[in-house]
Design a protein around this motif. Structure first.
Motif, mmCIF file in Angstrom:
data_model
loop_
_atom_site.group_PDB
_atom_site.id
_atom_site.type_symbol
_atom_site.label_atom_id
_atom_site.label_comp_id
_atom_site.label_asym_id
_atom_site.label_seq_id
_atom_site.Cartn_x
_atom_site.Cartn_y
_atom_site.Cartn_z
ATOM 1 N N VAL A 76 -6.947 4.747 -10.629
ATOM 2 C CA VAL A 76 -7.819 5.408 -9.478
ATOM 3 C C VAL A 76 -7.203 6.422 -8.936
ATOM 4 N N VAL A 77 -6.299 6.390 -7.606
ATOM 5 C CA VAL A 77 -6.359 6.932 -6.726
ATOM 6 C C VAL A 77 -5.199 8.053 -7.957
ATOM 7 N N ALA B 18 2.231 6.970 -6.229
ATOM 8 C CA ALA B 18 1.303 8.019 -6.917
ATOM 9 C C ALA B 18 1.703 9.381 -6.475
ATOM 10 N N LEU C 230 2.834 2.092 -3.514
ATOM 11 C CA LEU C 230 1.746 2.339 -4.126
ATOM 12 C C LEU C 230 0.985 4.025 -4.012
ATOM 13 N N ALA C 231 1.502 4.133 -2.905
ATOM 14 C CA ALA C 231 0.575 5.674 -2.358
ATOM 15 C C ALA C 231 2.299 6.738 -2.561
ATOM 16 N N ILE D 279 -5.206 0.492 -9.854
ATOM 17 C CA ILE D 279 -5.741 0.833 -8.614
ATOM 18 C C ILE D 279 -4.605 2.172 -8.550
ATOM 19 N N ILE E 282 -7.737 10.839 -9.225
ATOM 20 C CA ILE E 282 -8.984 11.652 -7.772
ATOM 21 C C ILE E 282 -7.942 11.993 -7.022
ATOM 22 N N VAL F 222 1.252 -0.792 -0.093
ATOM 23 C CA VAL F 222 0.186 0.041 0.130
ATOM 24 C C VAL F 222 1.057 1.361 -0.177
#
Lengths: 264, 194
Positions: B62-63, B15, B11-12, B59, B66, B8
């Motif tokens: 998407v992040v 992003a 990926l953050a 994912i 947004i 997680v």
């Protein structure tokens, strides 16, 4: 150059709109967007304009923040207006220069489409200017919860957004440092065509990725040391609460849609 | 998808890099269509896809979309976010599936080329639906713009990002492998994240 960038557009305040629950604002925005798309008459547009102006007044924010939000779509608005002026035909001929004519329907549609873009952007700005990105993220997590049943990792997505928002400024500093270091070695980031400029960024990107992976490693260890184990059973310091005001806001926005359909 | 903390958080961070690149690098390719801006936001998404698979890539898309809608490009707003999710999502799934099967340099190249083509193809109906229905551009004009601007723009954007991803991924993967090997041999005490 990088210092001037602010992440998000949130401006703290204590207006009615600031105090609304982020979830309520989010749903209300979706309803207003739908209303903007189903509007079909002059009276509908007028009502929407009054509604959005009232919200602008309630937000108690300087108007130029909203105008700044419109600047990037300036071209799209101009483009839309010009295209409709010259290519949409019908109605009385207002102006004719040889083969080119400007007709009433073109003017009408052009103005309507530009107004639609303005409404869309101003109403979105109303949400992003009065809600902090973190509150928005929490709201999204809550609203996405039902999607968890079909396997959408709602908590993980919200967690990623929170971490990403937190680390954008940190990584920005990092990127600036790397850029300066590479420029001192003679790197050139500014000239050439798309492919050349893109390729010149590779010496910036590799260290940036490596450092972001290292940060991810450290952060994961720190989180696990504090017993983070996903969304299950997690409690919050700030609980989201729905008040009468929130229900009222969503109700008014929902009422806009049938009104738009009725005003033909 | 394996959902552990490190996954997680990684990926953050990707992003964050993606949003950051959107701030740093943004310029129109065609002077005639100044609203078609090239950006490198897809590069970290593709790196994430290659490292962690197509679902993670999706994912990540998407992040990023947004966050983008909330911050950088509030102008195109939610419409832009939906278009970005669809187009880059297609790119990422195609590239992720192909590279998952063939984990070689040739496989990576094939994955990126197929992905770029799929993104360009997806952008055609997306522009016809969203730009026409929601931004109010007349259909004939969008159709007329497809061949001279919209298709070449997406091809150039897709291929430019593919080239960068290809160049960067090789080095990044090597460094990550080296770090993983180092970790096995010595127990490093973690430093506090700054």
């Amino acid at each position: 150059m990088l210092k001037s960038i602010t992440i998000g557009q949130f401006i703290p305040g204590d207006s009615l709109l600031h105090r609304l629950d982020a979830r309520a604002k989010f749903i209300a925005l979706l309803l207003v967007i739908i209303a903007v798309f189903v509007v079909r008459s002059f009276w509908g547009y007028l009502l929407l304009a009054v509604f959005i102006s009232a919200l602008l007044y309630t937000a108690k924010l300087p108007l130029h923040y909203f105008l700044r939000g419109l600047r990037p779509v300036y071209y799209i608005m101009l483009f839309t207006l010009i295209i409709h002026l010259f290519f949409t035909k019908g109605g009385a001929v207002l102006l004719s220069l040889g083969a080119v004519t400007i007709e009433a329907n073109g003017v009408y549609l052009g103005i309507f489409m530009v107004l639609r873009i303005i409404f869309l952007i101003v109403s979105t700005s109303l949400l992003t200017l009065t809600t902090s990105p973190i509150a928005l993220t929490d709201a999204l997590e809550d609203l996405m919860k039902p999607l968890g049943k079909i396997g959408v990792p709602a908590h993980e997505i919200a967690m990623m957004m929170t971490i990403a928002l937190r680390f954008i400024p940190t990584l920005m500093e990092e990127a600036e440092k790397i850029m300066k270091a590479q420029m001192a070695r003679g790197a050139d980031f500014e000239t050439g065509n798309v492919f050349r400029r893109a390729k010149s960024l590779v010496p910036l990107l590799v260290p940036l990725f490596v450092s972001s992976f290292r940060r991810a490693d450290d952060l994961a260890v720190a989180m696990e040391a504090r017993c983070y184990r996903g969304g299950q059973g997690r409690t919050r310091m700030r609980q989201l609460k729905i008040t009468m005001l929130d229900i009222f806001a969503v109700g008014i926005s929902a009422a806009l849609i049938p009104l738009m359909l009725l005003l033909t | 998808m394996k959902r552990n903390t490190k996954h997680v958080v990684t990926l953050a961070m990707l992003a964050a890099v993606s949003v950051l690149l959107m701030y740093l690098v943004r310029f129109p390719i065609f002077p005639a269509a100044p609203f078609l801006e090239y950006d490198m936001a897809d590069v970290p998404i593709l790196i994430g896809t290659f490292l962690l698979g197509p679902i993670s890539g999706l994912i990540l898309t998407v992040v990023v979309s947004i966050i983008q809608a909330m911050t950088v490009s509030a102008s195109s707003g939610w419409i832009g976010a939906v278009m970005h999710i669809c187009a880059t999502g297609g790119f990422v799934i195609a590239a992720g599936l192909i590279y998952g099967k063939f984990r070689t340099r040739k496989g990576a190249a094939a994955a990126l080329i197929t992905g770029s083509l799929i993104m360009t193809l997806l952008m055609i109906p997306l522009n016809l639906i969203f730009t026409v229905r929601f931004l109010g551009a007349p259909r004939e004009v969008v159709v007329a713009m497809l061949v001279p601007t919209i298709i070449p723009f997406n091809l150039i954007k897709g291929f430019a990002n593919s080239i960068i991803t290809f160049a960067v991924y090789k080095s990044v993967a090597r460094v990550l492998r080296m770090q993983a090997a180092e970790k096995k041999t010595q127990d490093t005490s973690p430093s506090y994240p700054g």
